[in-house]
Design an enzyme around this catalytic site. Structure first.
Site, PDB file in Angstrom:
ATOM      1  N   HIS A 138      17.710 -40.155 -49.706  1.00  0.00           N
ATOM      2  CA  HIS A 138      16.507 -39.492 -50.206  1.00  0.00           C
ATOM      3  C   HIS A 138      15.325 -39.949 -49.350  1.00  0.00           C
ATOM      4  O   HIS A 138      15.189 -41.150 -49.083  1.00  0.00           O
ATOM      5  CB  HIS A 138      16.281 -39.818 -51.686  1.00  0.00           C
ATOM      6  CG  HIS A 138      15.082 -39.131 -52.256  1.00  0.00           C
ATOM      7  ND1 HIS A 138      15.083 -37.789 -52.589  1.00  0.00           N
ATOM      8  CD2 HIS A 138      13.828 -39.573 -52.503  1.00  0.00           C
ATOM      9  CE1 HIS A 138      13.882 -37.447 -53.024  1.00  0.00           C
ATOM     10  NE2 HIS A 138      13.110 -38.507 -52.976  1.00  0.00           N
ATOM     11  N   GLU A 148      15.900 -42.427 -42.183  1.00  0.00           N
ATOM     12  CA  GLU A 148      17.050 -41.953 -42.981  1.00  0.00           C
ATOM     13  C   GLU A 148      18.340 -42.135 -42.182  1.00  0.00           C
ATOM     14  O   GLU A 148      19.347 -42.683 -42.679  1.00  0.00           O
ATOM     15  CB  GLU A 148      16.894 -40.477 -43.322  1.00  0.00           C
ATOM     16  CG  GLU A 148      15.800 -40.164 -44.305  1.00  0.00           C
ATOM     17  CD  GLU A 148      15.663 -38.680 -44.489  1.00  0.00           C
ATOM     18  OE1 GLU A 148      16.690 -38.028 -44.751  1.00  0.00           O
ATOM     19  OE2 GLU A 148      14.528 -38.178 -44.386  1.00  0.00           O
ATOM     20  N   ASP A 157      18.546 -38.617 -58.379  1.00  0.00           N
ATOM     21  CA  ASP A 157      18.020 -39.728 -57.548  1.00  0.00           C
ATOM     22  C   ASP A 157      17.847 -41.018 -58.352  1.00  0.00           C
ATOM     23  O   ASP A 157      16.945 -41.808 -58.100  1.00  0.00           O
ATOM     24  CB  ASP A 157      16.657 -39.328 -56.940  1.00  0.00           C
ATOM     25  CG  ASP A 157      16.761 -38.071 -56.091  1.00  0.00           C
ATOM     26  OD1 ASP A 157      15.793 -37.291 -56.085  1.00  0.00           O
ATOM     27  OD2 ASP A 157      17.821 -37.868 -55.457  1.00  0.00           O
TER      28      ASP A 157
HETATM   29  C1  GRF Z   1      16.089 -34.785 -44.964  1.00  0.00           C
HETATM   30  O1  GRF Z   1      14.741 -35.126 -45.187  1.00  0.00           O
HETATM   31  C2  GRF Z   1      16.931 -35.373 -46.070  1.00  0.00           C
HETATM   32  O2  GRF Z   1      16.449 -36.585 -46.584  1.00  0.00           O
HETATM   33  C3  GRF Z   1      16.803 -34.353 -47.120  1.00  0.00           C
HETATM   34  O3  GRF Z   1      16.989 -33.141 -46.401  1.00  0.00           O
HETATM   35  C4  GRF Z   1      16.297 -33.274 -45.154  1.00  0.00           C
HETATM   36  C5  GRF Z   1      17.097 -32.642 -44.051  1.00  0.00           C
HETATM   37  O4  GRF Z   1      18.182 -33.437 -43.782  1.00  0.00           O
HETATM   38  N1  GRF Z   1      17.720 -34.592 -48.170  1.00  0.00           N
HETATM   39  P1  GRF Z   1      19.255 -32.985 -42.666  1.00  0.00           P
HETATM   40  O5  GRF Z   1      18.507 -32.846 -41.355  1.00  0.00           O
HETATM   41  O6  GRF Z   1      19.804 -31.658 -43.121  1.00  0.00           O
HETATM   42  O7  GRF Z   1      20.270 -34.079 -42.646  1.00  0.00           O
END
Ligand code: GRF
Length: 197
Positions: A100, A170, A141
């Protein structure tokens, strides 16, 4: 070598980070299947480009079946926008983790996803945000936190510039958390997760 299943709904940059790390030997696991709730998610293409089974599926019972058929040991929700039902949580309890883009318990839960999270941070005037990896439980979450890392909010940040910096964090903590899980170094006591290095 654990079997990893990744659930996505979008671009899949977190998925790409996991694929790259497993291929580089940094994680004792293999991404065996990628399941998307959106048919045109670019993350499905990322899977195909890496010879990983890529499936578009919106029915949760079928998703559970696919994960079991593939003997998945760890499920990673990486930008997965569908709500996980208690049935799914129970089926894969303590084997499902989520990334998250905020410091839970702030700016999370219902309505907080994608750039809405970062706009909430800016609207509130928070000086620090970050990212969280946590186990998935019945809430939104709310599962036990595995790892967090902070990101400083800059005065000239927009939701988009902030999102970019948080996304890098992340990728970093998601890879680290998966590595630890695959090395069986995570233990859970109530709401607390301990890393047994
Ligand atoms: C990211 O900010 C993730 O935290 C959220 O979706 C966004 C895109 O993630 N859950 P990704 O590029 O598809 O992995």
């Amino acid at each position: 070598m654990l079997n990893i299943g990744v659930l996505i709904s979008g671009g899949g940059t977190n998925l790409q980070a996991i694929i790259d790390e497993t291929k580089a030997g940094g994680i004792n696991g293999k991404v065996k299947v990628v399941i998307s709730s959106k048919e045109n998610a670019y993350g499905l293409e990322r899977a195909r480009l890496n010879n990983i089974e890529a499936i578009y599926e919106t029915d949760e019972d079928k998703v559970i079946e696919i994960l079991k058929e593939n003997n998945i040991d760890l499920i990673v929700l990486a930008g997965y926008l569908k709500i996980i039902t208690p049935k799914f949580v129970e089926e894969f309890r303590n084997k499902t983790i989520n990334i998250h883009p905020s410091l839970i318990p702030s700016f999370c839960g219902k309505g907080y996803y994608g750039e809405k999270v970062h706009q909430g941070v800016l609207n509130y005037g928070a000086k620090v945000t970050g990212a969280t990896v946590h186990f998935v439980d019945e809430g939104a979450d709310t599962g036990a936190i595995i790892m967090q890392e902070t990101v400083k909010v800059e005065d000239n940040d927009t939701a988009s510039t902030l999102a970019k910096r948080v996304l890098n964090v992340e990728h970093k903590i998601l890879k680290e958390s998966i590595k630890l899980f695959c090395e069986n170094k995570l233990s859970i006591q109530g709401r607390r997760v301990f890393i047994n290095e």
